[in-house]
Scaffold this active site. Structure first.
Site, mmCIF file in Angstrom:
data_model
loop_
_atom_site.group_PDB
_atom_site.id
_atom_site.type_symbol
_atom_site.label_atom_id
_atom_site.label_comp_id
_atom_site.label_asym_id
_atom_site.label_seq_id
_atom_site.Cartn_x
_atom_site.Cartn_y
_atom_site.Cartn_z
ATOM 1 N N CYS A 157 0.794 -1.233 0.000
ATOM 2 C CA CYS A 157 0.000 0.000 0.000
ATOM 3 C C CYS A 157 0.825 1.281 0.000
ATOM 4 O O CYS A 157 0.817 2.030 -0.973
ATOM 5 C CB CYS A 157 -0.929 0.003 1.205
ATOM 6 S SG CYS A 157 -2.094 -1.360 1.173
HETATM 7 N N1 LIG Z 1 -2.836 -6.253 1.933
HETATM 8 C C1 LIG Z 1 -3.284 -5.201 2.568
HETATM 9 O O1 LIG Z 1 -3.004 -5.021 3.736
HETATM 10 C C2 LIG Z 1 -4.193 -4.178 1.900
HETATM 11 C C3 LIG Z 1 -4.784 -3.197 2.693
HETATM 12 C C4 LIG Z 1 -5.640 -2.272 2.115
HETATM 13 C C5 LIG Z 1 -5.885 -2.346 0.743
HETATM 14 N N2 LIG Z 1 -5.296 -3.295 -0.035
HETATM 15 C C6 LIG Z 1 -5.622 -3.330 -1.456
HETATM 16 O O2 LIG Z 1 -6.460 -4.460 -1.693
HETATM 17 C C7 LIG Z 1 -6.189 -5.006 -3.001
HETATM 18 C C8 LIG Z 1 -5.824 -6.474 -2.877
HETATM 19 O O3 LIG Z 1 -4.649 -6.587 -2.103
HETATM 20 P P1 LIG Z 1 -4.161 -7.960 -1.474
HETATM 21 O O4 LIG Z 1 -3.099 -7.595 -0.502
HETATM 22 O O5 LIG Z 1 -5.303 -8.772 -0.995
HETATM 23 O O6 LIG Z 1 -3.533 -8.671 -2.770
HETATM 24 P P2 LIG Z 1 -3.107 -10.221 -2.910
HETATM 25 O O7 LIG Z 1 -2.080 -10.258 -3.974
HETATM 26 O O8 LIG Z 1 -2.796 -10.794 -1.569
HETATM 27 O O9 LIG Z 1 -4.434 -10.921 -3.403
HETATM 28 C C9 LIG Z 1 -5.012 -10.678 -4.634
HETATM 29 C C10 LIG Z 1 -5.610 -11.970 -5.155
HETATM 30 O O10 LIG Z 1 -6.284 -11.674 -6.376
HETATM 31 C C11 LIG Z 1 -6.107 -12.781 -7.239
HETATM 32 N N3 LIG Z 1 -6.398 -12.357 -8.608
HETATM 33 C C12 LIG Z 1 -5.659 -11.620 -9.434
HETATM 34 N N4 LIG Z 1 -6.303 -11.424 -10.599
HETATM 35 C C13 LIG Z 1 -7.489 -12.054 -10.490
HETATM 36 C C14 LIG Z 1 -8.593 -12.222 -11.349
HETATM 37 N N5 LIG Z 1 -8.615 -11.697 -12.577
HETATM 38 N N6 LIG Z 1 -9.641 -12.948 -10.921
HETATM 39 C C15 LIG Z 1 -9.639 -13.507 -9.676
HETATM 40 N N7 LIG Z 1 -8.619 -13.380 -8.822
HETATM 41 C C16 LIG Z 1 -7.563 -12.658 -9.222
HETATM 42 C C17 LIG Z 1 -4.684 -13.212 -6.985
HETATM 43 O O11 LIG Z 1 -4.451 -14.530 -7.418
HETATM 44 C C18 LIG Z 1 -4.577 -13.050 -5.467
HETATM 45 O O12 LIG Z 1 -4.946 -14.247 -4.802
HETATM 46 C C19 LIG Z 1 -5.103 -4.133 -3.585
HETATM 47 O O13 LIG Z 1 -5.665 -3.127 -4.353
HETATM 48 C C20 LIG Z 1 -4.445 -3.516 -2.364
HETATM 49 O O14 LIG Z 1 -3.823 -2.273 -2.656
HETATM 50 C C21 LIG Z 1 -4.457 -4.223 0.530
#
Ligand SMILES: NC(=O)c1ccc[n+]([C@@H]2O[C@H](COP(=O)([O-])OP(=O)(O)OC[C@H]3O[C@@H](n4cnc5c(N)ncnc54)[C@H](O)[C@@H]3O)[C@@H](O)[C@H]2O)c1
Length: 447
Positions: free
Chosen positions: A285
């Site tokens: 982030c």
């Molecule tokens: N990790 C955090 O602490 C956090 C906090 C706030 C916001 N975010 C935001 O949330 C979003 C997700 O982050 P995350 O940390 O969970 O990412 P992540 O990489 O852990 O998880 C994302 C998942 O999406 C899947 N994916 C990708 N393309 C796909 C598709 N076309 N169809 C289905 N699944 C698909 C991936 O395989 C993965 O399992 C991002 O935008 C991030 O900036 C994350």
């Protein structure tokens, strides 16, 4: 006059009968799915990563803080994971939690969102609610997500925009994820959920959906306002971390202890919120999201100078750490070239199993470039393979013979470490996190 589609979905949500789809079962999506399961909603998880899908369906977990017992409980409540988008038609609410990284040119990479939208569209049904949670620049929901959903669906469906119901509409909202990984003081459901609907009905439905699992929902006027809210929060952190990082460098020159000063300033009961310096920014982030806005701002002929300056200061921190290690070794008549260095902690922050954008990765690479022999220890990572920007192929080493290292470099201050013992057994400890606070020893260099 609310449409029939709206009333039907609202009633389903209120009676917890609405089928919830969570797309992207990562650090954000999987815990979210579990929250809905706890509240007795029927939940299906979608992910293109078949290993994740299989692991979950077999009752396993790939996220450290999510126990396999939680997954097994979810399965017993009817949860399934799938890679088959055709199953989306059965769903009532679709929540998108896919990654939003930067590309090699430091520009927003929306390919995960656009691919997801293109995969949802043919399975879209009238009356469904689609919510985007991925962090992104203001305008993404309206200018990127909705056009794909509208263009590629098979039923001529349109997003509801506040007009008369045609019976062919779906509802859209944006609601940012605000989780703080590793934070055990605030329960997830106590973090107020910000929601911006494309029209009042979408806002109402999204508020009802999130109101079922969060204690408070905060409505803003539009998806773009919700998108911007998330960016403001992360930019606020990024800029303030850069500020303390810069002041730390000055304090080091002035012989002052920035940590002591932050602690003292924090006693002010108003107007000061503490941020802490470190070896550089990490995580999915804070190092990434601000640049979504700087990129978008250019379209408006606007330079986001604070963001860029903060980026500059924060990106320089790993280099400062290397300079500090070189200096500390030099004081002991040693060179970094040929030195044995143990990096303690590689996760981007304490007590979590997330390596994304971790400054430890840059630090290891820089140390290796300078000719050091680098080992690492991290209870959360038995192995570091390769990622988008690194290829280290290193195995976690144990802490049995710390005296063999010319320098033990604390990059991540995991709570599991016994810092007193580490200091006692090491020739030199360079501490980037104030993990050795209160320990007196000539072997410690705080940087
Ligand atoms: N990790 C955090 O602490 C956090 C906090 C706030 C916001 N975010 C935001 O949330 C979003 C997700 O982050 P995350 O940390 O969970 O990412 P992540 O990489 O852990 O998880 C994302 C998942 O999406 C899947 N994916 C990708 N393309 C796909 C598709 N076309 N169809 C289905 N699944 C698909 C991936 O395989 C993965 O399992 C991002 O935008 C991030 O900036 C994350």
């Amino acid at each position: 006059m609310p449409s029939g589609l709206f009333t039907e979905l609202k009633e389903k949500i209120q009676s917890r009968q609405s089928k919830v789809a969570v797309i992207g079962l990562g650090y954000v999506g999987l815990p979210l799915a579990l929250l809905y399961i706890d509240q007795k909603f029927p939940v299906t998880g979608f992910d293109i990563d078949r290993r994740k899908v299989d692991t979950l369906n077999q009752g396993g977990s790939y996220i450290y803080r999510i126990e396999t017992t939680d997954i097994k409980h979810a399965l017993s409540c009817g949860f399934t994971a799938t890679a088959e988008y055709s199953r989306l038609t059965e769903m009532d609410a679709v929540i998108i939690c896919v990654p939003t990284p930067l590309n090699d040119y430091h520009e927003p990479d929306l390919s995960y969102i656009t691919a997801t939208a293109a995969a949802i569209a043919p399975n879209l049904r009238a009356g469904q609610l689609v919510v985007l949670e991925s962090t992104t620049y203001p305008g993404t929901t309206e200018d990127v997500l909705i056009p794909i959903l509208e263009k590629k669906n098979r039923g001529g469906l349109k997003a509801a925009r506040g007009g008369e119901s045609t019976g062919h509409e779906f509802f859209v909202a944006f609601s940012p994820e605000r989780e703080d990984p590793g934070n055990t003081t605030v329960a997830r459901r106590d973090i107020p959920k910000v929601v911006g609907g494309l029209d009042p009905q979408a806002a109402e439905l999204a508020a009802a959906l999130y109101g079922s699992i969060f204690n408070r929902v905060v409505r803003v006027s539009s998806p773009a306002a919700a998108e911007m809210t998330k960016l403001l929060e992360n930019i606020y952190r990024c800029v303030n971390i850069a500020l303390v990082n810069e002041l730390k460098l000055l304090c080091l020159r002035m012989g002052l202890d920035i940590w002591e000063i932050i602690d003292a300033a924090s006693t002010k009961p108003f107007g000061f919120h503490p941020f802490y310096p470190g070896p550089g920014l990490g995580g999915h982030c804070i190092p990434v999201d601000p640049f979504y806005l700087s990129w978008k701002a250019k379209e408006y002929d606007f330079r986001t100078k604070f963001i860029e300056l903060a980026g500059e200061v924060n990106v320089a921190m790993p280099y400062h750490v290397i300079a500090a290690v070189i200096h500390a070794l030099n004081q002991r008549k040693k060179a970094l070239n040929g030195a044995r260095v143990l990096v303690l902690g590689v996760a981007y922050k304490k007590d979590i199993d997330d390596l994304r954008e971790s400054p430890a990765l840059t630090i290891i690479e820089l140390l290796q470039k300078e000719g050091a022999t680098v080992s690492y220890n991290d209870p959360y990572f038995p192995f570091i393979g390769h990622g988008r920007k690194y290829d280290l192929q290193m195995k976690c080493t144990d802490l049995s013979n710390l005296a063999q290292y010319d320098c033990v470099l604390i990059v991540t201050d995991h709570s599991d470490y016994d810092y007193q013992q580490i200091v006692q057994q090491s020739q030199l400890v360079v501490d980037t996190r104030n993990a050795t606070k209160g320990i007196q020893s000539e072997n410690i260099v705080r940087c």
